[in-house]
Design a protein around this motif. Structure first.
Motif, PDB file in Angstrom:
ATOM      1  N   VAL A  51      36.081  48.515  38.321  1.00  0.00           N
ATOM      2  CA  VAL A  51      36.519  49.177  37.081  1.00  0.00           C
ATOM      3  C   VAL A  51      37.474  48.274  36.309  1.00  0.00           C
ATOM      4  O   VAL A  51      37.317  48.061  35.101  1.00  0.00           O
ATOM      5  CB  VAL A  51      37.194  50.529  37.392  1.00  0.00           C
ATOM      6  CG1 VAL A  51      37.900  51.071  36.152  1.00  0.00           C
ATOM      7  CG2 VAL A  51      36.162  51.540  37.873  1.00  0.00           C
ATOM      8  N   ALA A  52      38.474  47.725  36.997  1.00  0.00           N
ATOM      9  CA  ALA A  52      39.462  46.873  36.336  1.00  0.00           C
ATOM     10  C   ALA A  52      38.823  45.610  35.767  1.00  0.00           C
ATOM     11  O   ALA A  52      39.115  45.200  34.635  1.00  0.00           O
ATOM     12  CB  ALA A  52      40.586  46.510  37.314  1.00  0.00           C
ATOM     13  N   LEU A  53      37.929  44.994  36.532  1.00  0.00           N
ATOM     14  CA  LEU A  53      37.284  43.769  36.068  1.00  0.00           C
ATOM     15  C   LEU A  53      36.400  44.031  34.853  1.00  0.00           C
ATOM     16  O   LEU A  53      36.474  43.322  33.844  1.00  0.00           O
ATOM     17  CB  LEU A  53      36.448  43.163  37.194  1.00  0.00           C
ATOM     18  CG  LEU A  53      35.617  41.923  36.836  1.00  0.00           C
ATOM     19  CD1 LEU A  53      36.524  40.776  36.397  1.00  0.00           C
ATOM     20  CD2 LEU A  53      34.733  41.506  38.000  1.00  0.00           C
ATOM     21  N   THR A  54      35.569  45.057  34.943  1.00  0.00           N
ATOM     22  CA  THR A  54      34.633  45.352  33.854  1.00  0.00           C
ATOM     23  C   THR A  54      35.369  45.743  32.579  1.00  0.00           C
ATOM     24  O   THR A  54      35.050  45.262  31.486  1.00  0.00           O
ATOM     25  CB  THR A  54      33.675  46.481  34.269  1.00  0.00           C
ATOM     26  OG1 THR A  54      33.049  46.135  35.510  1.00  0.00           O
ATOM     27  CG2 THR A  54      32.605  46.691  33.221  1.00  0.00           C
ATOM     28  N   TYR A  55      36.368  46.611  32.711  1.00  0.00           N
ATOM     29  CA  TYR A  55      37.110  47.040  31.531  1.00  0.00           C
ATOM     30  C   TYR A  55      37.990  45.910  30.990  1.00  0.00           C
ATOM     31  O   TYR A  55      38.114  45.730  29.770  1.00  0.00           O
ATOM     32  CB  TYR A  55      37.965  48.262  31.864  1.00  0.00           C
ATOM     33  CG  TYR A  55      38.689  48.821  30.657  1.00  0.00           C
ATOM     34  CD1 TYR A  55      37.994  49.250  29.542  1.00  0.00           C
ATOM     35  CD2 TYR A  55      40.082  48.910  30.636  1.00  0.00           C
ATOM     36  CE1 TYR A  55      38.652  49.766  28.438  1.00  0.00           C
ATOM     37  CE2 TYR A  55      40.749  49.424  29.538  1.00  0.00           C
ATOM     38  CZ  TYR A  55      40.032  49.850  28.443  1.00  0.00           C
ATOM     39  OH  TYR A  55      40.689  50.348  27.357  1.00  0.00           O
ATOM     40  N   TRP A  97      43.175  41.549  29.209  1.00  0.00           N
ATOM     41  CA  TRP A  97      42.757  40.567  30.228  1.00  0.00           C
ATOM     42  C   TRP A  97      43.527  40.677  31.542  1.00  0.00           C
ATOM     43  O   TRP A  97      42.959  40.349  32.593  1.00  0.00           O
ATOM     44  CB  TRP A  97      42.859  39.148  29.674  1.00  0.00           C
ATOM     45  CG  TRP A  97      44.257  38.681  29.361  1.00  0.00           C
ATOM     46  CD1 TRP A  97      44.862  38.698  28.147  1.00  0.00           C
ATOM     47  CD2 TRP A  97      45.191  38.107  30.274  1.00  0.00           C
ATOM     48  NE1 TRP A  97      46.128  38.194  28.238  1.00  0.00           N
ATOM     49  CE2 TRP A  97      46.360  37.822  29.533  1.00  0.00           C
ATOM     50  CE3 TRP A  97      45.173  37.815  31.639  1.00  0.00           C
ATOM     51  CZ2 TRP A  97      47.492  37.255  30.118  1.00  0.00           C
ATOM     52  CZ3 TRP A  97      46.304  37.253  32.217  1.00  0.00           C
ATOM     53  CH2 TRP A  97      47.445  36.972  31.463  1.00  0.00           C
ATOM     54  N   PRO A  98      44.795  41.148  31.555  1.00  0.00           N
ATOM     55  CA  PRO A  98      45.444  41.291  32.876  1.00  0.00           C
ATOM     56  C   PRO A  98      44.687  42.237  33.813  1.00  0.00           C
ATOM     57  O   PRO A  98      44.756  42.080  35.036  1.00  0.00           O
ATOM     58  CB  PRO A  98      46.829  41.841  32.525  1.00  0.00           C
ATOM     59  CG  PRO A  98      47.085  41.342  31.132  1.00  0.00           C
ATOM     60  CD  PRO A  98      45.758  41.424  30.460  1.00  0.00           C
ATOM     61  N   LEU A  99      43.972  43.205  33.234  1.00  0.00           N
ATOM     62  CA  LEU A  99      43.188  44.101  34.078  1.00  0.00           C
ATOM     63  C   LEU A  99      42.063  43.349  34.785  1.00  0.00           C
ATOM     64  O   LEU A  99      41.729  43.640  35.936  1.00  0.00           O
ATOM     65  CB  LEU A  99      42.598  45.243  33.237  1.00  0.00           C
ATOM     66  CG  LEU A  99      43.492  46.449  32.987  1.00  0.00           C
ATOM     67  CD1 LEU A  99      42.757  47.480  32.147  1.00  0.00           C
ATOM     68  CD2 LEU A  99      43.938  47.078  34.307  1.00  0.00           C
ATOM     69  N   GLY A 118      41.491  43.103  38.665  1.00  0.00           N
ATOM     70  CA  GLY A 118      40.198  43.416  39.257  1.00  0.00           C
ATOM     71  C   GLY A 118      39.747  42.345  40.232  1.00  0.00           C
ATOM     72  O   GLY A 118      39.262  42.650  41.331  1.00  0.00           O
ATOM     73  N   LEU A 119      39.913  41.079  39.854  1.00  0.00           N
ATOM     74  CA  LEU A 119      39.543  39.982  40.750  1.00  0.00           C
ATOM     75  C   LEU A 119      40.390  40.003  42.021  1.00  0.00           C
ATOM     76  O   LEU A 119      39.886  39.750  43.125  1.00  0.00           O
ATOM     77  CB  LEU A 119      39.706  38.643  40.026  1.00  0.00           C
ATOM     78  CG  LEU A 119      38.680  38.342  38.923  1.00  0.00           C
ATOM     79  CD1 LEU A 119      39.055  37.065  38.188  1.00  0.00           C
ATOM     80  CD2 LEU A 119      37.275  38.229  39.508  1.00  0.00           C
TER      81      LEU A 119
END
Length: 426
Positions: A213-217, A223-225, A229-230
């Protein structure tokens, strides 16, 4: 306790028709809402953020929960989890149709995503389990690809028709009786399978879901999300090595390459339909309904080529199909401002339809080859997740390109890469 087959032996194709209808609904629920967004925005007075989350609430939840959803089917029973998913899908579609406010609508879309994440991988896993021999599985996966192509086109057409004749609420209402019919038909016509047993890897499920979720959004927002996510996905990898019964066990490495190729194909697939509709409407001046009608040959060719691809064999089928897809995308990249349907759209989209149908069916089959029956749910979740996440990540980069033509050309180049990588594996 392990699962090797349903308790009833399946000899006919009726269960496939039921499960394929569920897959049709999953694809339909994305395309039918995208076209109706302007009417939804006007009806509920949505802000730009509210409009975006009407789409994102479904896409993010669906993509992120596919792995846990598929594994839940292995642990608790494929048919049981599928029935839960289709039931949630029906209820949430009704809730979205009746939504009085934006918050209720977005919540309904999120629950719809949960339902889809439970039903999509378990439906595919049931197909893999019901049709284990090579010939029948090939035919079944051909049908699977065909309904996936048809669902996208049907969503565009139905959305334009329903919103014109009734209102935006009709695009959600229409899914309710179909989902309920699938639920009843599954209970009556699809045999119950024996669960693998064990437990669901909760830490793994939480970290991979939050990470995706964090990576996709984050790729299309803060971009910190994406960085978070990574980091969460890295933590997921560490946890998988230490878990006694991991969500993604090491034995699934047998399908690592096909799933990487499916992720790349997801970027091509989503990029194509995203930019094709924009080119038709913004550059050529088509209405949404006209755009849907002129995509019918593409959908028909995906359907036909998927059906044929399920019946033929040979190592070169996939690479050749991908070369045809690349040729169609390169042709489409011309994107003339005064383009006409017969000259500038029909030819390239027919080639694209042939290539997409072949690639989807063959990669789906490769993504389950060598997987034990007890892991069919996970295999179904993995191949769906890689396509969804690959599409989201790919689209975030494709939108940085300066023109529609450049995006189509980038998709063609990516397709050539998939073809080259598939030569050894196909």
């Amino acid at each position: 306790m392990t699962r090797t087959a349903p308790q009833r032996t399946t000899t006919g194709w009726i269960p496939l028709a039921v499960l394929a209808t569920a897959q049709f609904l999953v694809v339909l629920s994305t395309s039918i809402v995208n076209v109706a967004l302007p009417r939804i925005r006007a009806g509920l007075d949505l802000s730009d953020t509210g409009q975006a989350w009407t789409v994102n609430a479904y896409v993010l939840v669906f993509g992120a929960l596919l792995l846990p959803g598929g594994r839940a089917g292995d642990v608790y029973g494929l048919r049981r989890v599928f029935l839960l998913g289709i039931g949630l899908f029906a209820l949430s579609s009704l809730g979205a149709a009746l939504a009085p406010t934006a918050i209720v609508l977005i919540t309904g879309r999120a629950v719809q995503g949960i339902g889809a994440a439970l039903l999509a991988p378990t439906a595919l896993a049931l197909v893999l389990t019901l049709y284990p021999d090579r010939e029948r599985r090939g035919t079944a996966l051909g049908v699977w690809g065909a309904v996936s192509g048809a669902g996208g086109a049907a969503g565009v057409l139905l959305s334009g028709l329903l919103t014109s004749l009734y209102s935006w609420r009709a695009v959600f209402v229409v899914m309710v009786p179909l989902a309920l019919a699938v639920l009843v038909a599954t209970r009556l016509l699809v045999g119950a399978d024996r669960p693998r047993g064990g437990s669901l890897d909760a830490p793994g499920a939480v970290t991979v879901t939050a990470g995706l979720v964090a990576l996709t959004y984050g790729l299309s927002g803060p971009w910190p999300l994406a960085v978070l996510g990574l980091a969460l996905l890295g933590l997921f990898a560490v946890l998988q090595r230490r878990a006694a019964d991991p969500l993604l066990p090491a034995r699934m490495s047998v399908v690592a390459v096909p799933n990487v190729l499916m992720a790349l194909l997801g970027a091509v697939w989503l990029g194509l339909f995203y930019f094709l509709s924009l080119y038709q409407q913004r550059t050529l001046g088509y209405s949404p309904l006209e755009a849907g009608l002129t995509q019918l040959p593409l959908a028909l060719m995906i359907t036909l080529s998927s059906w044929v691809a399920g019946k033929v064999s040979g190592r070169q089928v996939l690479p050749v199909g991908l070369l045809v897809l690349a040729a169609g995308l390169a042709w489409l990249s011309r994107t003339p401002a005064d383009g006409t349907f017969p000259v500038d759209l029909l030819g390239p989209t027919l080639l694209i339809g042939i290539g997409l149908g072949v690639a989807f069916v063959r990669l789906t089959a490769m993504s389950s080859t060598g997987v034990p029956a007890a892991d069919n749910g996970l295999a179904g979740g993995l191949v769906n997740a890689t396509r969804q996440i690959g599409g989201a990540i790919g689209l975030s980069f494709l939108t940085l390109l300066p023109s529609f033509g450049a995006a189509f050309l980038a998709c063609a180049a990516l397709t050539l890469l998939i073809s080259a990588l598939s030569t050894r594996k196909a």
